[in-house]
Design a protein around this motif. Sequence first.
Motif, PDB file in Angstrom:
ATOM      1  N   ILE A   1      -2.519   6.454  -1.834  1.00  0.00           N
ATOM      2  CA  ILE A   1      -2.123   6.604  -3.373  1.00  0.00           C
ATOM      3  C   ILE A   1      -2.720   5.578  -4.098  1.00  0.00           C
ATOM      4  CG2 ILE A   1      -0.507   6.644  -5.043  1.00  0.00           C
ATOM      5  CD1 ILE A   1      -0.556   9.309  -3.578  1.00  0.00           C
ATOM      6  N   GLU A   2      -2.237   4.205  -3.600  1.00  0.00           N
ATOM      7  CA  GLU A   2      -2.831   3.225  -4.264  1.00  0.00           C
ATOM      8  C   GLU A   2      -2.465   1.718  -3.641  1.00  0.00           C
ATOM      9  OE1 GLU A   2      -1.328   1.680  -7.944  1.00  0.00           O
ATOM     10  OE2 GLU A   2       0.489   2.136  -7.557  1.00  0.00           O
ATOM     11  N   VAL A   3      -3.212   0.820  -3.695  1.00  0.00           N
ATOM     12  CA  VAL A   3      -2.765  -0.579  -3.272  1.00  0.00           C
ATOM     13  C   VAL A   3      -2.203  -1.263  -4.295  1.00  0.00           C
ATOM     14  CG1 VAL A   3      -3.279  -2.656  -1.894  1.00  0.00           C
ATOM     15  CG2 VAL A   3      -4.303  -0.560  -1.437  1.00  0.00           C
ATOM     16  N   ASN A   4      -0.971  -2.018  -4.422  1.00  0.00           N
ATOM     17  CA  ASN A   4      -0.371  -2.764  -5.315  1.00  0.00           C
ATOM     18  C   ASN A   4      -0.665  -4.249  -4.841  1.00  0.00           C
ATOM     19  OD1 ASN A   4       1.196  -0.762  -7.116  1.00  0.00           O
ATOM     20  ND2 ASN A   4       1.791  -0.295  -4.953  1.00  0.00           N
ATOM     21  N   THR A   5      -1.407  -5.267  -5.902  1.00  0.00           N
ATOM     22  CA  THR A   5      -1.842  -6.429  -5.358  1.00  0.00           C
ATOM     23  C   THR A   5      -0.961  -7.399  -6.390  1.00  0.00           C
ATOM     24  OG1 THR A   5      -3.701  -6.306  -6.735  1.00  0.00           O
ATOM     25  CG2 THR A   5      -3.613  -6.203  -4.291  1.00  0.00           C
TER      26      THR A   5
ATOM     27  N   SER B   1       8.358  12.389  -1.190  1.00  0.00           N
ATOM     28  CA  SER B   1       8.412  11.042  -0.813  1.00  0.00           C
ATOM     29  C   SER B   1       7.161  10.336  -1.048  1.00  0.00           C
ATOM     30  CB  SER B   1       8.964  10.946   0.621  1.00  0.00           C
ATOM     31  OG  SER B   1      10.325  11.461   0.745  1.00  0.00           O
ATOM     32  N   GLU B   2       7.130   8.981  -1.294  1.00  0.00           N
ATOM     33  CA  GLU B   2       6.008   8.076  -1.339  1.00  0.00           C
ATOM     34  C   GLU B   2       6.571   6.918  -0.416  1.00  0.00           C
ATOM     35  OE1 GLU B   2       4.470   7.355  -5.052  1.00  0.00           O
ATOM     36  OE2 GLU B   2       3.170   5.894  -4.562  1.00  0.00           O
ATOM     37  N   PHE B   3       5.637   6.619   0.569  1.00  0.00           N
ATOM     38  CA  PHE B   3       5.802   5.608   1.568  1.00  0.00           C
ATOM     39  C   PHE B   3       4.909   4.370   1.119  1.00  0.00           C
ATOM     40  CE2 PHE B   3       4.945   3.438   5.799  1.00  0.00           C
ATOM     41  CZ  PHE B   3       6.453   3.191   5.917  1.00  0.00           C
TER      42      PHE B   3
ATOM     43  N   SER C   1       1.076  -1.232   0.033  1.00  0.00           N
ATOM     44  CA  SER C   1       0.050   0.043   0.088  1.00  0.00           C
ATOM     45  C   SER C   1       0.986   1.021   0.049  1.00  0.00           C
ATOM     46  CB  SER C   1      -0.878   0.099   1.496  1.00  0.00           C
ATOM     47  OG  SER C   1      -1.334  -1.293   1.395  1.00  0.00           O
ATOM     48  N   ASP C   2       0.652   2.163  -0.927  1.00  0.00           N
ATOM     49  CA  ASP C   2       1.540   3.387  -1.036  1.00  0.00           C
ATOM     50  C   ASP C   2       0.727   4.458  -0.627  1.00  0.00           C
ATOM     51  OD1 ASP C   2       3.477   1.935  -2.177  1.00  0.00           O
ATOM     52  OD2 ASP C   2       3.000   2.253  -4.261  1.00  0.00           O
ATOM     53  N   TYR C   3       1.553   5.638  -0.077  1.00  0.00           N
ATOM     54  CA  TYR C   3       0.932   6.851   0.590  1.00  0.00           C
ATOM     55  C   TYR C   3       1.880   7.918   0.357  1.00  0.00           C
ATOM     56  CZ  TYR C   3      -1.298   3.310   3.458  1.00  0.00           C
ATOM     57  OH  TYR C   3      -2.323   1.793   4.153  1.00  0.00           O
TER      58      TYR C   3
END
Length: 497
Positions: A165-169, A447-449, A144-146
Amino acid sequence: MLVQKYHCYISVMHKLLNGQNMIPLFTKLQEENYDNLAGNARDHSVSKGIVILCKDDQSSVKRYKCAPFSLFPSPITKDGFQLLTFLQPHINKLIHDVSQDDEFMSSVFQSVIKVDDFTKKLYNIYKASKTSVKQQLQLGIFRSDYMFDCVIEKNRTETNNPKQIEVNTIAASFIGLGSRINSVHCKVLKDAKMKPLTTQMPKNEALTKVAHGLVAAWETYGNSDAIVVFLVEENEANFFDQRALEYAIHEINESIIVKRKTFTELLKSIVLSSDRKITMNDEEVAVVYFRTGYTPNDYTNEQFWDVRLKLEKSCAILCPSVGYQLAGCKKMQEVLAQPNVLEKFIDDEDVVQKMRSTFAGLYALDMNSDGDNAVQMARTNPDHYVLKPQREGGGNNVYGEDIVTLLSEIGNDERRCAYILMEKICPKPLDNIFVTASGHQKVNAISEFGTYGVILTRGTEIIENYSAGHLLRSKSHEHNDGGVAAGVAVLDSPLLV
Ligand code: ADP
Ligand code: MG
């Protein structure tokens, strides 16, 4: 001198995140010569295997270079870090539950599949295989990106709260390289005689924890002769990140055979037997871990879709199943953010409230009055939004005036249902130094966490479910889009403040 200046840098970062008066970061540092610090950090990163393939290289011998990274770790609020780590297992479970709910999936995707051929193909496979796989083992390796949205409140205090931002699955990358950059940053801080700050850098066990998930899946499959297949692209720049995971599996259990295969190779070699086993050149396959298959470009041959269907009908553990992949679509993210939807899947009100606090404004562009209103909002204030198609992998989003142009071109046509509209998140830019294979430069960066999560399931049974480390990437605030692979972002690690 450098030490004092770096102290200043850190105290400024504290102030930035605590809403006190800001002074530009690095003002005291900019005259300093960073050559030594950057050069040593580059050597250290290569020695740790933080490398990517040189893709432009035509020679048959592999050549590699250090992956781009920031010289200094970047600040993230401790509260935000703890919240997101806490939420990840709940997100894992949510993705799983959503993917098991045929009716819900059908309602979510009905408008998109009319206009998005790629999503339609995935959805058709989901429908075609669903009945046979109700009790199927599935493995999710998610991220999960934030971004931390910087808001100045009315009383002039500043908040930096994480927004999803989104959830990468599928194919969430940098599990290997991202978790190693921490040690480079610790070394930089030590070289700058700032060792105490390393206590503010959280441990990152992404690599071992994700490898544990793959091993657990293989063990649960229950055939010690069966192999694990990494489904990969040919000529993949991020090759060493994938290799790191393979080696981490072997650290846990050296008897597990891992093979790297492309779609073309699977097309030629896999057989689905009547008892739903997949064999590849007579070897049974326990787990297929996808590091490709998430964009239309990955299906250069229509028959790759047949491979996908065959895998989905088999009893091999897919990471991810097509259901998990679909549950990570942008459209799903938008629907889950609607009122009362999370409550359908999560009983605990506290978890619902915490998860919802991380959602930015998300709007459907369906063919109804709400959709019309969203289009109007976007056209009036395009700089406040991001327009997102159902695509993964960076570089697909639409920003600013391009949103107006695109929406005008689409007009009142159903094609707009292929997109979602999202409120634009604005993190506070902070100066840092980006180090590449060939040099280093000062960058005003955002930054994106991301938090990784692992889930292993069999129908309604949850066998494993945990938060599995993190990733921080930074990029120049001038870039709207683009990741590390695209050469825009760099690997970073969090410093908790
Ligand atoms: P992808 O599947 O292509 O990675 P993302 O949703 O992660 O799609 O978007 C790609 C990039 O665009 C993100 O890494 C981030 O830099 C930027 N981005 C996406 N959504 C937003 C947003 N709401 N606000 C600001 N930037 C965004
Ligand atoms: Mg992304």
